[in-house]
Design an enzyme around this catalytic site. Structure first.
Site, mmCIF file in Angstrom:
data_model
loop_
_atom_site.group_PDB
_atom_site.id
_atom_site.type_symbol
_atom_site.label_atom_id
_atom_site.label_comp_id
_atom_site.label_asym_id
_atom_site.label_seq_id
_atom_site.Cartn_x
_atom_site.Cartn_y
_atom_site.Cartn_z
ATOM 1 N N SER A 224 0.845 -1.191 0.000
ATOM 2 C CA SER A 224 0.000 0.000 0.000
ATOM 3 C C SER A 224 0.874 1.232 0.000
ATOM 4 C CB SER A 224 -0.892 0.017 1.246
ATOM 5 O OG SER A 224 -1.558 1.260 1.381
ATOM 6 N N TYR B 261 -1.369 -0.687 10.388
ATOM 7 C CA TYR B 261 -1.560 -1.025 8.976
ATOM 8 C C TYR B 261 -0.393 -0.504 8.135
ATOM 9 C CZ TYR B 261 -3.574 -1.195 4.292
ATOM 10 O OH TYR B 261 -3.783 -1.451 2.956
#
Length: 267
Positions: free
Chosen positions: A150, A163
């Site tokens: 990501s 995350y």
């Protein structure tokens, strides 16, 4: 479309019940894959929809429910491809998050949050590569791993600190394994930004989701909202013969959000 450059290929996609995983599974099938292992953790009905779409493209779909945080489960996923004698491409797409967008609120996440996110997002990818390695080694040409990281892991933004940290670790692991597994296996990563999938719409009504879409489009240089298919194409490219000389690459597919056009709060 790149024709049938996956002709006869055997593919594993983790986290393939919806969103990007589904788009990758269908894309590889449309490009000639012989079989696609559709992994999912819990959404059996949605995974069956993915399988139906894969079959509609002419590929065999093999459903496999498993949590990639469990090493034995990863081996079951790999075993689903064993009857074909090889794995040509492994897409480590399974991932989870903890939503705690105020990164300064250090009490919003726990050690358990970190451990669970790392177990799925990092250790799960490692275990899948290890489980599938013998079948990837058996592929007629160098096999490919594509990890879904990501832009959060590159910029330290996103849904929560755990995350972002887990995706940063996945990027680093991509580099390590690209060196270690060459020349038989190529390992690359994609770093999406916002994707208009159910992942981002959880706990949000349609009006709120539409405001989010508009904010994203206004904040990125390309002024678009990415769909799963927009990310699947580049991800599948990294596993294709056209990328045969690419390994250890981290490809940002974020409509330019990493360029910093807008304040971080808009992303």
């Amino acid at each position: 479309m790149s024709g049938k450059d996956f002709e006869g290929a055997v593919v594993i996609v983790t986290g393939a019940s919806t969103g990007l995983g589904r788009a990758i599974a269908v894309e590889t099938a449309s490009r000639g894959a012989r079989a696609v292992v559709v992994n999912y953790a819990s959404s059996a009905a949605e995974a069956e929809t993915t399988a139906e779409q894969v079959r509609a493209q002419g590929a065999e779909a093999i459903l496999c429910q498993a949590d990639v945080a469990d090493d034995a489960a990863c081996r079951r996923i790999a075993e689903a491809a064993a009857p074909f004698g090889r794995v040509d491409a492994l897409f480590n797409n399974a991932g989870i998050t903890k939503f705690a967008q105020n990164h300064g609120d250090l009490d919003a996440v726990s050690a358990e949050d970190f451990q669970r996110l790392y177990a799925v997002n990092v250790v799960g990818a490692y275990q899948m590569i290890r489980a599938a390695r013998p079948l990837m080694d058996a592929a007629p040409r160098p096999a490919a791993v594509v990890n879904t990281a990501s832009v959060a892991g590159v910029m330290g933004i996103g849904s929560s600190v755990p995350y972002a940290a887990s995706k940063g670790a996945l990027v680093t692991m991509t580099l390590s394994l690209a060196r270690a597994l060459a020349p038989k296996i190529r390992v690359n990563a994609v770093c999406p930004g916002y994707i208009d999938t159910p992942w981002f719409g959880r706990n949000m009504d349609e009006a709120g989701l539409e405001r989010l879409r508009q904010g994203v489009a206004a904040s990125v240089p390309l002024q678009v909202v990415s769909q799963a298919e927009d990310i699947a194409g580049p991800a599948v490219f990294l596993a294709s013969p056209a990328a045969a000389h690419i390994t250890g690459e981290t490809l940002l597919i974020d409509a330019g959000s990493h360029l910093g056009r807008a304040p971080l709060g808009m992303r």
